[in-house]
Design an enzyme around this catalytic site. Structure first.
Site, PDB file in Angstrom:
ATOM      1  N   LYS A   1       0.838  -1.206   0.000  1.00  0.00           N
ATOM      2  CA  LYS A   1       0.000   0.000   0.000  1.00  0.00           C
ATOM      3  C   LYS A   1       0.869   1.250   0.000  1.00  0.00           C
ATOM      4  O   LYS A   1       0.587   2.225  -0.684  1.00  0.00           O
ATOM      5  CB  LYS A   1      -0.947  -0.010   1.199  1.00  0.00           C
ATOM      6  CG  LYS A   1      -2.032  -1.068   1.125  1.00  0.00           C
ATOM      7  CD  LYS A   1      -3.071  -0.916   2.219  1.00  0.00           C
ATOM      8  CE  LYS A   1      -2.531  -1.165   3.598  1.00  0.00           C
ATOM      9  NZ  LYS A   1      -2.109  -2.581   3.808  1.00  0.00           N
TER      10      LYS A   1
ATOM     11  N   CYS B   1     -11.812   1.548  17.262  1.00  0.00           N
ATOM     12  CA  CYS B   1     -10.615   0.725  17.058  1.00  0.00           C
ATOM     13  C   CYS B   1      -9.588   0.788  18.175  1.00  0.00           C
ATOM     14  O   CYS B   1      -8.828  -0.169  18.339  1.00  0.00           O
ATOM     15  CB  CYS B   1      -9.945   1.050  15.721  1.00  0.00           C
ATOM     16  SG  CYS B   1      -9.380   2.748  15.556  1.00  0.00           S
ATOM     17  N   MET B   2      -9.492   1.898  18.936  1.00  0.00           N
ATOM     18  CA  MET B   2      -8.434   1.930  19.950  1.00  0.00           C
ATOM     19  C   MET B   2      -8.894   2.459  21.298  1.00  0.00           C
ATOM     20  O   MET B   2      -8.081   2.615  22.205  1.00  0.00           O
ATOM     21  CB  MET B   2      -7.215   2.720  19.486  1.00  0.00           C
ATOM     22  CG  MET B   2      -7.446   4.008  18.734  1.00  0.00           C
ATOM     23  SD  MET B   2      -8.586   5.232  19.406  1.00  0.00           S
ATOM     24  CE  MET B   2      -7.913   5.659  20.964  1.00  0.00           C
TER      25      MET B   2
ATOM     26  N   MET C   1      -6.740  -5.010  16.860  1.00  0.00           N
ATOM     27  CA  MET C   1      -8.198  -5.056  16.968  1.00  0.00           C
ATOM     28  C   MET C   1      -8.724  -6.300  17.670  1.00  0.00           C
ATOM     29  O   MET C   1      -9.804  -6.267  18.255  1.00  0.00           O
ATOM     30  CB  MET C   1      -8.846  -4.955  15.584  1.00  0.00           C
ATOM     31  CG  MET C   1      -8.541  -3.664  14.852  1.00  0.00           C
ATOM     32  SD  MET C   1      -8.968  -2.183  15.773  1.00  0.00           S
ATOM     33  CE  MET C   1      -7.352  -1.642  16.316  1.00  0.00           C
TER      34      MET C   1
ATOM     35  N   GLY D   1      -4.421   1.273  13.898  1.00  0.00           N
ATOM     36  CA  GLY D   1      -4.676   1.044  12.485  1.00  0.00           C
ATOM     37  C   GLY D   1      -4.728   2.297  11.654  1.00  0.00           C
ATOM     38  O   GLY D   1      -4.728   2.232  10.429  1.00  0.00           O
ATOM     39  N   GLN D   2      -4.748   3.484  12.298  1.00  0.00           N
ATOM     40  CA  GLN D   2      -4.869   4.739  11.563  1.00  0.00           C
ATOM     41  C   GLN D   2      -3.644   5.607  11.808  1.00  0.00           C
ATOM     42  O   GLN D   2      -3.013   5.522  12.864  1.00  0.00           O
ATOM     43  CB  GLN D   2      -6.134   5.485  11.985  1.00  0.00           C
ATOM     44  CG  GLN D   2      -7.415   4.705  11.678  1.00  0.00           C
ATOM     45  CD  GLN D   2      -8.657   5.520  11.968  1.00  0.00           C
ATOM     46  OE1 GLN D   2      -9.141   6.271  11.126  1.00  0.00           O
ATOM     47  NE2 GLN D   2      -9.177   5.385  13.171  1.00  0.00           N
TER      48      GLN D   2
END
Length: 799
Positions: free
Chosen positions: A86, A171-172, A347, A384-385
């Protein structure tokens, strides 16, 4: 120095066979750097990657005002010149054919019509003025720090409104509650350097070989040099990470709680815990007796030992499905003082109905065994971000939080922030706002039935695809005429499909920015190219809305001295009208807002570096302090005297924000509890959702990159071959997946890159044509309020 083997790993594990084949079909990646003459004459600039929370730094090659090439930044400590598949294609996300370029307002016939930016800002301001208390702001861990700070200032310092949330709640948030209830302050004490020093790496329900491949490659690189690093994959399905693991421990969903307690019991009952560390640096804690809260109640060691008693290896083996030999091996590793252990999770532990509990328990076994505070010994959550840490957690864009790790519920925290914002005492609302699931549920509930959120603005996220139980939490908005949805984005999405007002946004290096990654590293970049059409930065949108509210007479848009609360000044002290886009780039607004924000980080010792220092580096890990020579020094290991400047001399380890005010961390006991929706006769399968290597989150960006879209063009359902055989399903067959909330039809995939055990299914969520989150459960951790996307009951049949 990077080795050939590490590069081979990234080629084989990250650049999958599918993506390699797709690249051959589509031609060589046009935006990935190579050694050809096409790179001559490029202007190379630095920027952090736009995707995950790893925080890889890239070099962006510019020619003729466009991105012409991407390369890994060889001087970046995070990635050392390498990128994942990516990352090598990140430049392509700017150039999809369907970029949003003009503000659009939905008319009475349901059609979006072009309008001017002035009209769009007026529409938003009018909605806010009509009912400020019913307005909500929904952002994300993709917000830059200045974007999040501007939104936070508008809402909490201006509107006295705490209905602001990032998608990072999904998510966190559980990592936050785990860190805070253990150490008294959020974010990891260790850093990525632990991966270079650990003897054992334990992955607790995560798949870094695909989700964080550059970090995973650091461990593979050590193995290639002959170092012994034992890799343990504790998971509910086989993944690419499993292929490299020494031990795969396939546990029954939800029983990770019991596994962690089993390890703790072994340490205590065999007297192999680190007595010196525990007695000097730790207390014991448990949930309150009549419920669950963040801080729990104190217990002594004897009570802790008694609570652990049921979690024998035999009992835990029966509960979890792990063989006794595997559990014993885990116990023995933590009991061995010579083994340096790093635990990683993402996650799998955070999206869990008892997520705060499992986070606490993993911290606890590290503390109990003394595997903490030296390189290689660390419990570390990954995000994840790209700025879930920097913007959601540090800027505090959660409904209960204030900048710098402070809380709206604490009077001294409110007073501190009111002074820094220079706003009247009492302006900050002491009552937390609605968390994400509650916010969207109320937005999708008729006003006369308690739906007291009437307007939401969304920036940098796609809740129409990511919220759990979508029919309830998002799609129900469709028939509510008095609800108004504003969406800022770069492409059409499942969220813009229901939007009443769509705003075209600048993306990544089309604007200035600052991110904060998973290891406390703050990273800065400059605008490098122009956005298309009328697309504008989200920071500007927020400033323009706030200033229009000031013009309309909202009293909260002024500070104590009568000045605009988001005023930006030049070096001479003159206010620059940055809310007028013609003047937005007269000054570096990012630098001005970041320097306004920076003092907020000092109270909790999260001192971020000055903006101009960040310009010089590919990121700096906070706390960053100035030494006697005037140099700004980053911190690799928090709470450890050898690294952390805030640890008092002679303390060795000091948890200086301890919840018990005694410099001690908390070792928690939390019991195993069954999941609220376990498989049964009607719905006999576990359903788990997640990401894939080629796509990031909902695919809004990556599906516009041909090499990535061709590599993984649509979603699928992984299932066990024996389950498939019993149901008469073969590879590629369309199957119907049903839960108590709905059903979708997707192709089956057996013996693919992921292999679930019998009775288990896995479906990625990147495909906007197959919304798996219409099926997921909206049950969440009662403390973190983070939903469980990893577990619900399902059934399948051939379509």
């Amino acid at each position: 120095m990077l080795t050939l083997e590490r590069r081979k790993f990234l080629k084989l594990a990250a650049l999958t066979a599918a993506s390699s084949a797709a690249s051959r079909r589509a031609g060589a990646a046009p935006l990935a750097a190579n050694n050809g003459s096409s790179l001559a004459g490029l202007d190379w600039q630095k920027a952090p990657c736009r995707f995950c929370g790893t925080g890889c730094h890239v070099k962006v090659g510019i020619r003729d005002g466009k991105i012409a090439a991407i390369a890994g930044h060889e001087n970046a400590e995070v990635n050392k010149g390498l990128l994942c598949v990516k990352g090598y294609h990140v430049g392509g996300i700017l150039y999809g054919k369907d970029r949003l370029t003009t503000p659009q307002l939905r008319d009475a016939n349901g059609e979006l019509q072009d309008i001017t930016w002035e009209e769009a800002i007026n529409v938003i301001a009018d909605r806010v003025m009509e009912a400020p208390e019913k307005f909500a702001f929904y952002g994300s861990g993709q917000w830059t720090i200045p974007e999040g700070y501007a939104a936070q200032t508008l809402m909490k310092a201006g509107l006295s409104n705490n209905h602001i949330e990032p998608n990072a709640r999904l998510c966190m948030a559980s990592a936050v509650t785990g860190f805070v209830s253990t150490y008294g302050v959020d974010e990891p004490a260790g850093c990525y350097d632990d991966l270079d020093h650990c003897d054992v790496l334990i992955c607790w329900g995560n798949n870094p070989a695909e989700m964080h491949p550059v970090l995973f490659s650091r461990v593979m690189d050590r193995r290639s040099r002959g170092e012994k690093v034992e890799l343990i994959d504790i998971g509910t399905r086989r993944t690419r990470t499993t292929e490299f693991a020494d031990h795969f421990m396939n546990f029954r969903p939800q029983t990770d709680l019991a596994i962690a307690n089993c390890i703790a019991r072994h340490l205590v009952y065999t007297n192999t815990y680190d007595k010196r560390f525990v007695e000097k640096f730790c207390n014991f804690r448990a949930d309150i007796e009549d419920g669950l809260d963040l801080m729990g109640r104190p217990i002594d060691f004897a009570a802790y030992k008694e609570m652990l008693d049921p979690y024998t290896i035999e009992y835990t083996s029966k509960l979890s499905g792990l063989p006794a030999e595997q559990l014993q091996h885990l116990c023995d590793l933590f009991a061995d003082p010579k083994q340096k252990i790093t635990s990683l999770w993402c996650m799998g532990m955070n999206q869990h109905t008892r997520a705060t509990a499992i986070n606490r328990l993993v911290h606890g076994i590290h503390l109990l065994s003394g595997k903490f505070g030296v390189p290689g010994n660390a419990p570390t959550s990954l995000t994840g971000q790209p700025s879930a840490c920097g913007t959601a957690r540090e800027v505090g864009t959660l409904c209960h939080a204030l900048p710098g790790g402070l809380l709206v519920a604490k009077p001294d925290h409110r007073e501190h922030c009111e002074k820094l914002w220079n706003i009247p005492a009492g302006r900050i609302n002491p009552k937390p706002g609605y968390h994400t699931v509650e916010m969207w549920t109320r937005f999708c509930t008729p006003t006369d039935e308690g739906g007291d959120i009437s307007t939401i603005i969304v920036q940098v996220t796609n809740p129409g695809q990511t919220l759990p139980n979508l029919k309830k939490t998002f799609q129900a908005k469709k028939n509510l005429k008095d609800k108004f949805l504003i969406v800022s984005d770069v492409y059409p999405t499942a969220t813009t499909a229901l939007a009443d007002l769509v705003l075209p946004a600048a993306l990544w290096v089309e604007k200035n920015g600052v991110f904060g990654n998973s290891e406390r590293r703050t990273q800065q970049w400059f605008k490098l190219v122009e956005p298309p059409g009328q697309a504008r930065p989200d920071t500007w949108m927020t400033l323009a809305i706030a200033h229009r509210l000031l013009e309309l007479g909202h009293p909260g848009m002024k500070d104590k001295d009568g000045n605009f609360i988001l005023a930006v000044h030049d070096e001479a002290g003159n206010e620059v009208p940055v809310w007028d886009f013609d003047h937005f780039y007269d000054i570096n607004v990012d630098e001005a807002l970041f320097e306004q924000y920076r003092p907020f980080t000092h109270k909790k010792h999260k001192n971020v570096a000055p903006y101009q220092e960040l310009v010089k580096h590919t990121g700096m890990r906070w706390p960053v302090v100035q030494d006697e020579s005037g140099e700004w020094r980053e911190t690799k290991f928090r709470f450890s005297e050898f690294s952390d400047p805030f640890v008092e001399k002679g303390k060795e380890i000091q948890f200086y924000h301890s919840t018990t005010d005694d410099d001690r961390a908390q070792i928690w006991f939390c019991p195993y509890e069954p999941h609220p929706e376990e498989p049964d006769d009607d719905y006999p399968f576990w359903l788990c959702t997640g990401r894939v290597l080629e796509h990031w989150h909902t695919g809004t960006m990556t599906m516009r990159v041909p090499q990535l879209a061709n590599a993984m063009p649509k979603t699928y359902c992984e299932l066990n071959p024996e389950d498939a055989s019993e149901l008469g399903i073969t590879n590629g067959d369309p199957i119907v997946i049903s839960t108590r909330r709905g059903d979708i039809t997707v192709p089956a995939w057996t013996n693919g890159r992921g292999r679930p055990p019998r009775g288990s299914l896995f479906v990625p969520f990147f495909d906007e044509t197959k919304l798996i989150n219409e099926l997921t459960l909206d049950a969440y951790c009662p403390i973190s309020k983070e939903p469980d996307y990893k577990k619900c009951a399902a059934k399948i049949r051939r379509a």
